[in-house]
Design a protein around this motif. Structure first.
Motif, short mmCIF file in Angstrom:
data_model
loop_
_atom_site.label_atom_id
_atom_site.label_comp_id
_atom_site.label_asym_id
_atom_site.label_seq_id
_atom_site.Cartn_x
_atom_site.Cartn_y
_atom_site.Cartn_z
N GLN A 43 5.13 3.96 7.36
CA GLN A 43 5.89 2.72 7.55
C GLN A 43 7.15 2.78 6.64
OE1 GLN A 43 5.63 -0.11 5.07
NE2 GLN A 43 5.14 1.48 3.48
N TYR A 44 7.93 1.72 6.43
CA TYR A 44 8.98 1.82 5.63
C TYR A 44 9.32 0.65 4.92
CZ TYR A 44 11.38 0.61 10.34
OH TYR A 44 11.30 0.16 11.33
N GLU A 45 8.45 -0.20 4.93
CA GLU A 45 8.64 -1.54 4.01
C GLU A 45 8.56 -1.34 2.70
OE1 GLU A 45 9.94 -3.93 5.62
OE2 GLU A 45 9.41 -3.26 7.61
N ASN A 46 9.41 -2.20 1.90
CA ASN A 46 9.38 -2.13 0.31
C ASN A 46 8.06 -2.55 -0.05
OD1 ASN A 46 9.65 -3.16 -2.29
ND2 ASN A 46 11.69 -3.16 -2.05
N PRO A 47 7.21 -2.00 -0.90
CA PRO A 47 5.84 -2.45 -1.17
C PRO A 47 6.02 -3.80 -1.81
CG PRO A 47 6.66 -0.72 -2.54
CD PRO A 47 7.50 -0.77 -1.30
N GLU A 48 7.09 -4.12 -2.43
CA GLU A 48 7.16 -5.58 -3.09
C GLU A 48 7.81 -6.67 -2.06
OE1 GLU A 48 10.13 -4.85 -6.32
OE2 GLU A 48 8.77 -3.57 -7.18
N SER A 49 7.93 -6.23 -0.81
CA SER A 49 8.19 -7.52 0.02
C SER A 49 7.00 -8.27 0.57
CB SER A 49 9.10 -6.88 1.29
OG SER A 49 8.16 -5.82 2.16
N ALA A 50 7.43 -9.12 1.11
CA ALA A 50 6.50 -10.03 1.67
C ALA A 50 5.68 -9.08 2.70
CB ALA A 50 6.96 -11.41 2.29
N GLN A 51 6.15 -8.50 3.64
CA GLN A 51 5.62 -7.83 4.56
C GLN A 51 4.88 -6.47 3.92
OE1 GLN A 51 8.07 -6.58 7.49
NE2 GLN A 51 6.56 -5.94 9.25
N GLY A 52 5.61 -5.86 2.96
CA GLY A 52 4.86 -4.77 2.24
C GLY A 52 3.47 -5.32 1.28
N GLN A 53 3.56 -6.46 0.89
CA GLN A 53 2.15 -6.91 0.29
C GLN A 53 1.45 -7.46 1.13
OE1 GLN A 53 2.84 -9.66 -3.39
NE2 GLN A 53 5.22 -9.21 -2.93
N GLY A 54 1.62 -7.93 2.31
CA GLY A 54 0.79 -8.33 3.43
C GLY A 54 0.03 -6.98 4.05
N TRP A 55 0.75 -5.98 3.96
CA TRP A 55 0.33 -4.72 4.51
C TRP A 55 -0.80 -3.95 3.47
CZ3 TRP A 55 4.83 -2.64 7.66
CH2 TRP A 55 5.38 -3.14 8.74
N GLN A 56 -0.53 -4.32 2.30
CA GLN A 56 -1.37 -3.80 1.20
C GLN A 56 -2.78 -4.43 1.35
OE1 GLN A 56 -1.29 -1.34 -0.82
NE2 GLN A 56 0.59 -0.67 0.32
N LEU A 57 -2.56 -5.83 1.64
CA LEU A 57 -4.06 -6.63 1.81
C LEU A 57 -4.51 -6.10 3.17
CD1 LEU A 57 -5.95 -8.81 1.51
CD2 LEU A 57 -4.27 -10.44 2.56
N ALA A 58 -3.96 -5.57 4.07
CA ALA A 58 -4.36 -5.22 5.62
C ALA A 58 -4.88 -3.96 5.23
CB ALA A 58 -3.28 -4.84 6.63
N LEU A 59 -4.66 -3.15 4.14
CA LEU A 59 -5.06 -1.79 3.97
C LEU A 59 -6.51 -1.91 3.35
CD1 LEU A 59 -4.42 1.16 3.90
CD2 LEU A 59 -3.56 0.98 1.91
#
Length: 439
Positions: A43-59
């Motif tokens: 993926q290519y989202e910035n880990p600090e973005s809302a989506q990036g943080q959401g995907w860290q939760l998904a992980l």
């Protein structure tokens, strides 16, 4: 475009770094009965973005659900993914699930070339079409020629996007402006007042490398006069488009007048969207046109009182679904990929994205605690419900993003006028459309 954010773009919206791989967990057991022992997410989202943080939760959720699976969570850039997607998805060693850009020029080509697996059975099984609704489905589906708007599902978005003008209330007050404009004419009068006060109205950019702001201003002016059918003809290649007529020609003329009147500043040819954002945050320029990708950043970093509004008096607003999750045709762990996508659309992940201002497609806006973020999310939901999003202009034909950006730079440098741009636009689009329709 591409969303931006993040390069998002949608676009624009990834990070500009090269690929950085990060292995998470290493339990050593197989990931899937028929697959490899590692489940790879690209993926290519910035880990600090809302989506990036959401995907860290998904992980975290995914790893709890699959404790014996080794996960390789890789981050690349939006540009790298666009440029290397075909190579990345060719052969036997491919990621199991990827994020990719939407539109005929990107996702459509990957689908048409057979590099992505159709997801119709999974959409029905998991009920993703009940979470991704209305116009948000448009760029998830591609036909046999790779044209968006119909056909099989090849991608699943997580978020929505819309473009707005962030504005510095203190600079508006300094120019004697006390209320948000209600019409395009009032908006231009406001910008005249800002120029008269020695303030550049809009912080913009026109570099051919991620200088997206001028493109978004031009296309926002198109959308302001356009109707649903006209935009859909352009976007989905349904009917020929005459760029010598409204809204295309009138928007190009208006865009040129904004350049000539100094509404967007000078020497934009070398500036990218990041520099435009920094210039706005410096407090010297009154507005920034961008999407939700910078909402959280502006909220955190702006040292002045600020607000936002969509282009006043416009029929349609720029915006679309976010970038897409897809499953490569040669992926080894497809069942895990489907589960990953489903987790990113879960209530827990979607509401976290919403709390951070990320415009989730399946979140509940009423659960957002912050009033400003909730109102901003509800504005998106309103635009979606009214079917008044005009998408992004670079989707219809391959090479369009580079073409538009090159000409936005030329117009901004006053090396090309609205007539010349419109003529070139007609030729490029018509040739691209003919090629795309021919398959």
């Amino acid at each position: 475009m591409t969303t931006v954010k993040r390069i998002t773009l949608r676009m624009a919206g990834g990070i500009a770094a090269a690929a950085v791989a990060m292995s998470l967990a290493a339990c050593g057991s197989s990931a899937d009965d028929a697959g490899s022992d590692t489940f790879t997410i690209l993926q290519y989202e910035n880990p600090e973005s809302a989506q990036g943080q959401g995907w860290q939760l998904a992980l975290e959720i995914f790893q709890k659900k699959h404790p014996d699976v080794k996960v390789d969570f890789q981050t690349t850039s939006f540009d790298a993914m666009r440029q290397n997607a075909k190579i990345t998805l060719t052969g036997d060693k491919v990621p199991d699930v990827i994020e990719f850009n939407k539109g005929n020029a990107d996702g459509g080509q990957l689908a048409g070339q057979g590099l992505l697996a159709p997801l119709d059975d999974q959409v029905a099984e998991y009920g993703w079409d009940e979470k991704v609704t209305g116009g948000m489905q448009a760029f998830a589906q591609y036909d046999e020629q790779g044209l968006a708007g119909s056909g099989n599902w090849y991608g699943v978005p997580n978020i929505g996007e819309y473009v707005m003008f962030y504005y510095n209330k203190e600079l508006f007050a300094e120019a004697g402006i006390t209320e948000q404009p209600a019409t395009l004419e009032e908006f231009e009068a406001n910008m005249d007042a800002l120029v008269a006060a020695g303030i550049t109205p809009i912080s913009s950019s026109a570099s051919t490398s991620q200088g997206f702001n001028q493109m978004w201003i031009w296309y926002s002016l198109v959308a302001a006069e356009a109707d649903r059918a006209g935009i859909d003809d352009f976007m989905f290649l349904r009917e020929p488009v005459d760029f010598s007529k409204a809204p295309w020609k009138t928007a190009a003329d208006r865009f040129q007048s904004w350049i000539d009147k100094g509404y967007v500043g000078e020497e934009l040819g070398g500036l990218n969207f990041e520099q435009a954002t920094v210039n706005f945050l410096s407090g010297d320029k009154a507005m920034l046109i961008w999407n939700q990708g910078e909402f959280a950043r502006i909220r955190e970093q702006a040292t002045f009182d600020w607000g936002y509004f969509t282009l006043p008096g416009a029929n349609l607003q720029m915006g679309s679904s976010g970038h897409l999750w897809g499953v490569p045709a040669n992926a080894k762990n497809k069942e895990l990929s489907y589960d990953w996508i489903d987790i990113t659309l879960s209530e827990e992940v979607q509401n976290k994205i919403g709390q951070l201002g990320g415009l989730p497609l399946a979140g509940d806006a009423s659960t957002i605690e912050d009033e400003l973020t909730r109102e901003y999310t509800e504005r998106f939901n309103e635009l979606l419900a009214n079917d008044s999003l005009a998408f992004y202009p670079d989707y219809p034909v391959p090479g369009f993003l580079d073409f538009i950006q090159s000409n936005m730079q030329a117009m901004s440098n006053r090396n090309e006028d609205a007539d010349e741009y419109t003529d070139k636009l007609q030729k490029f689009y018509d040739e691209g459309r003919e090629t795309a329709l021919a398959g």
